[in-house]
Design a protein around this motif. Sequence first.
Motif, PDB file in Angstrom:
ATOM      1  N   GLY A 180       0.809  -1.210   0.000  1.00  0.00           N
ATOM      2  CA  GLY A 180       0.000   0.000   0.000  1.00  0.00           C
ATOM      3  C   GLY A 180       0.846   1.264   0.000  1.00  0.00           C
ATOM      4  N   GLN A 181       1.947   1.244   0.750  1.00  0.00           N
ATOM      5  CA  GLN A 181       2.843   2.398   0.769  1.00  0.00           C
ATOM      6  C   GLN A 181       3.518   2.601  -0.587  1.00  0.00           C
ATOM      7  OE1 GLN A 181       5.201   1.088   4.136  1.00  0.00           O
ATOM      8  NE2 GLN A 181       4.348   2.696   5.440  1.00  0.00           N
ATOM      9  N   ARG A 182       3.904   1.495  -1.236  1.00  0.00           N
ATOM     10  CA  ARG A 182       4.516   1.615  -2.566  1.00  0.00           C
ATOM     11  C   ARG A 182       3.531   2.212  -3.569  1.00  0.00           C
ATOM     12  NH1 ARG A 182       7.497  -3.407  -1.262  1.00  0.00           N
ATOM     13  NH2 ARG A 182       5.742  -4.633  -2.065  1.00  0.00           N
ATOM     14  N   GLN A 183       2.242   1.829  -3.449  1.00  0.00           N
ATOM     15  CA  GLN A 183       1.272   2.412  -4.375  1.00  0.00           C
ATOM     16  C   GLN A 183       1.083   3.907  -4.105  1.00  0.00           C
ATOM     17  OE1 GLN A 183       0.544   1.974  -7.264  1.00  0.00           O
ATOM     18  NE2 GLN A 183      -1.103   0.447  -7.364  1.00  0.00           N
ATOM     19  N   ARG A 184       1.181   4.322  -2.856  1.00  0.00           N
ATOM     20  CA  ARG A 184       1.126   5.752  -2.541  1.00  0.00           C
ATOM     21  C   ARG A 184       2.325   6.485  -3.160  1.00  0.00           C
ATOM     22  NH1 ARG A 184      -2.454   6.946   1.840  1.00  0.00           N
ATOM     23  NH2 ARG A 184      -3.331   5.043   2.728  1.00  0.00           N
ATOM     24  N   ILE A 185       3.477   5.832  -3.160  1.00  0.00           N
ATOM     25  CA  ILE A 185       4.663   6.426  -3.794  1.00  0.00           C
ATOM     26  C   ILE A 185       4.424   6.582  -5.293  1.00  0.00           C
ATOM     27  CG2 ILE A 185       7.108   6.043  -4.335  1.00  0.00           C
ATOM     28  CD1 ILE A 185       7.253   4.500  -1.607  1.00  0.00           C
ATOM     29  N   ILE A 242      -4.466   7.854 -15.391  1.00  0.00           N
ATOM     30  CA  ILE A 242      -4.992   6.547 -15.763  1.00  0.00           C
ATOM     31  C   ILE A 242      -4.588   5.558 -14.686  1.00  0.00           C
ATOM     32  CG2 ILE A 242      -4.929   4.689 -17.473  1.00  0.00           C
ATOM     33  CD1 ILE A 242      -4.360   6.820 -19.596  1.00  0.00           C
ATOM     34  N   CYS A 243      -5.572   5.013 -13.989  1.00  0.00           N
ATOM     35  CA  CYS A 243      -5.328   4.042 -12.917  1.00  0.00           C
ATOM     36  C   CYS A 243      -5.645   2.651 -13.461  1.00  0.00           C
ATOM     37  CB  CYS A 243      -6.203   4.352 -11.701  1.00  0.00           C
ATOM     38  SG  CYS A 243      -5.935   5.967 -10.963  1.00  0.00           S
ATOM     39  N   ASP A 244      -4.607   1.888 -13.770  1.00  0.00           N
ATOM     40  CA  ASP A 244      -4.778   0.575 -14.394  1.00  0.00           C
ATOM     41  C   ASP A 244      -4.759  -0.507 -13.325  1.00  0.00           C
ATOM     42  OD1 ASP A 244      -4.911  -1.607 -16.010  1.00  0.00           O
ATOM     43  OD2 ASP A 244      -3.011  -1.282 -17.044  1.00  0.00           O
ATOM     44  N   GLU A 245      -5.963  -0.914 -12.876  1.00  0.00           N
ATOM     45  CA  GLU A 245      -6.083  -1.917 -11.804  1.00  0.00           C
ATOM     46  C   GLU A 245      -5.241  -1.494 -10.595  1.00  0.00           C
ATOM     47  OE1 GLU A 245      -8.152  -4.340 -11.812  1.00  0.00           O
ATOM     48  OE2 GLU A 245      -8.443  -5.125 -13.835  1.00  0.00           O
ATOM     49  N   ALA A 246      -5.307  -0.214 -10.242  1.00  0.00           N
ATOM     50  CA  ALA A 246      -4.386   0.354  -9.253  1.00  0.00           C
ATOM     51  C   ALA A 246      -4.602  -0.173  -7.839  1.00  0.00           C
ATOM     52  CB  ALA A 246      -4.509   1.880  -9.250  1.00  0.00           C
ATOM     53  N   THR A 247      -5.741  -0.828  -7.572  1.00  0.00           N
ATOM     54  CA  THR A 247      -5.989  -1.344  -6.225  1.00  0.00           C
ATOM     55  C   THR A 247      -6.114  -2.863  -6.185  1.00  0.00           C
ATOM     56  OG1 THR A 247      -8.395  -1.095  -6.471  1.00  0.00           O
ATOM     57  CG2 THR A 247      -7.186   0.777  -5.556  1.00  0.00           C
ATOM     58  N   SER A 248      -6.086  -3.536  -7.333  1.00  0.00           N
ATOM     59  CA  SER A 248      -6.402  -4.967  -7.366  1.00  0.00           C
ATOM     60  C   SER A 248      -5.343  -5.843  -6.714  1.00  0.00           C
ATOM     61  CB  SER A 248      -6.644  -5.429  -8.804  1.00  0.00           C
ATOM     62  OG  SER A 248      -5.482  -5.280  -9.579  1.00  0.00           O
ATOM     63  N   ALA A 249      -4.101  -5.365  -6.613  1.00  0.00           N
ATOM     64  CA  ALA A 249      -3.036  -6.164  -6.006  1.00  0.00           C
ATOM     65  C   ALA A 249      -2.936  -5.947  -4.495  1.00  0.00           C
ATOM     66  CB  ALA A 249      -1.697  -5.823  -6.668  1.00  0.00           C
ATOM     67  N   VAL A 255      -7.941  -5.835   0.920  1.00  0.00           N
ATOM     68  CA  VAL A 255      -9.197  -5.087   0.861  1.00  0.00           C
ATOM     69  C   VAL A 255      -9.149  -3.820   1.707  1.00  0.00           C
ATOM     70  CG1 VAL A 255     -11.656  -5.184   1.399  1.00  0.00           C
ATOM     71  CG2 VAL A 255     -10.554  -7.147   0.330  1.00  0.00           C
ATOM     72  N   SER A 256      -8.595  -3.915   2.912  1.00  0.00           N
ATOM     73  CA  SER A 256      -8.540  -2.741   3.784  1.00  0.00           C
ATOM     74  C   SER A 256      -7.638  -1.659   3.199  1.00  0.00           C
ATOM     75  CB  SER A 256      -8.049  -3.136   5.181  1.00  0.00           C
ATOM     76  OG  SER A 256      -6.743  -3.693   5.114  1.00  0.00           O
ATOM     77  N   ILE A 257      -6.543  -2.081   2.558  1.00  0.00           N
ATOM     78  CA  ILE A 257      -5.630  -1.122   1.936  1.00  0.00           C
ATOM     79  C   ILE A 257      -6.273  -0.526   0.686  1.00  0.00           C
ATOM     80  CG2 ILE A 257      -3.318  -0.774   1.009  1.00  0.00           C
ATOM     81  CD1 ILE A 257      -3.437  -1.504   3.988  1.00  0.00           C
ATOM     82  N   LEU A 268      -7.982   8.018  -0.707  1.00  0.00           N
ATOM     83  CA  LEU A 268      -6.931   8.968  -1.090  1.00  0.00           C
ATOM     84  C   LEU A 268      -7.194   9.522  -2.489  1.00  0.00           C
ATOM     85  CD1 LEU A 268      -4.168  10.338  -0.719  1.00  0.00           C
ATOM     86  CD2 LEU A 268      -3.108   8.236  -1.571  1.00  0.00           C
ATOM     87  N   LEU A 269      -7.564   8.660  -3.429  1.00  0.00           N
ATOM     88  CA  LEU A 269      -7.824   9.115  -4.794  1.00  0.00           C
ATOM     89  C   LEU A 269      -8.986  10.106  -4.840  1.00  0.00           C
ATOM     90  CD1 LEU A 269      -7.373   5.755  -6.760  1.00  0.00           C
ATOM     91  CD2 LEU A 269      -5.831   7.733  -6.787  1.00  0.00           C
TER      92      LEU A 269
END
Length: 340
Positions: free
Chosen positions: A174-179, A193-200, A203-205, A212-213
């Motif tokens: 989750g921190q890496r995605q924030r970076i 463009i958010c390409d499946e930006a949360t799928s990896a 659920v809580s993250i 945030l988005l």
Amino acid sequence: MSAVAATTALAASAAAPPLLRVEGLRTWFPIRAGVLRRSVGFVRAVDGVDLAIGAGETLALVGESGCGKTTVGRSILRLIEPREGRILHDGVDLLALSRRALRPHRQKIQVVFQDPAASLDPRLRVRDAVAEGMQAFGIGANEAERTERVAQLLRRVQLDPAQMGRYPHEFSGGQRQRICIARALALEPRLVICDEATSALDVSIQAQILNLLRELQDELGLAYLFITHDLGVVRYLAHRVAVMYLGQIVEEGTSERVFADPAHPYTRGLLAAIPSVDPARRRVVVKVKGDVPSPARPPGGCRFHTRCPEAFERCPREEPALYALRDGASRCFLNERGCS
């Protein structure tokens, strides 16, 4: 931003020309065979897609794996060169531009990919990863100014600037995605463009990243093309939804309308697959049978007819147009007369 203010802002943006318009986009990949590797056919990954995204709006592009939605995002960025069509950003056709002329538009359209671990260079510290684009585009007068901006961006995505000297492997997913989000924001884009930006993510993250988005959209007026297969995410984030099947848009409309009154059988099947513990929200189950056909050999007529529980004799013979509906459109003969 209040709900009333958000509605007013979206109404104003809807009256203005779209920030991004995609017209007749086709991205085909050649199938090569034989010793000479000659082309013997094409994979029609994207086959005539039209989209429009207004300033400050979120358009969700949804569908099963292999439907072509990621290829749409990469084609818009010209990470993949489309076969034909137009991609209009602020009225300028990006496909008609040279690489040099494309550069300022690239700055205003950024991307957040699915896997943050693969998106970040493991050899670069966070400070350098976020500042890399700023240096390339000449943002910031010097190194000190760019470092201060990196600190501001990390605070904006709710990370401690004191950690900017660390490497990506020292952070959670989750921190890496924030970076990655901070890196995208560094170039002051208008569209992300958010390409499946949360799928990896867990659920809580996922919920934290989605919050945030939304906050960033309210603060900065960002537009999002949110590519996902998760309709639960779409309900929370998107203003409008485009449903994609075998390289084509089969339904488009406001998020409210698509969830309350889906017009296309494929959309109804996707919605029926969303788990719900609330009996009041359960729908009559519409089962989508079989597997997705190969995009190299899409079915004739309606591309969905081989899996559609509502198909009739016309469906294999004719390809339906995208019929206008209330708050959207649907590519299905059942909607040929539209709805009020």
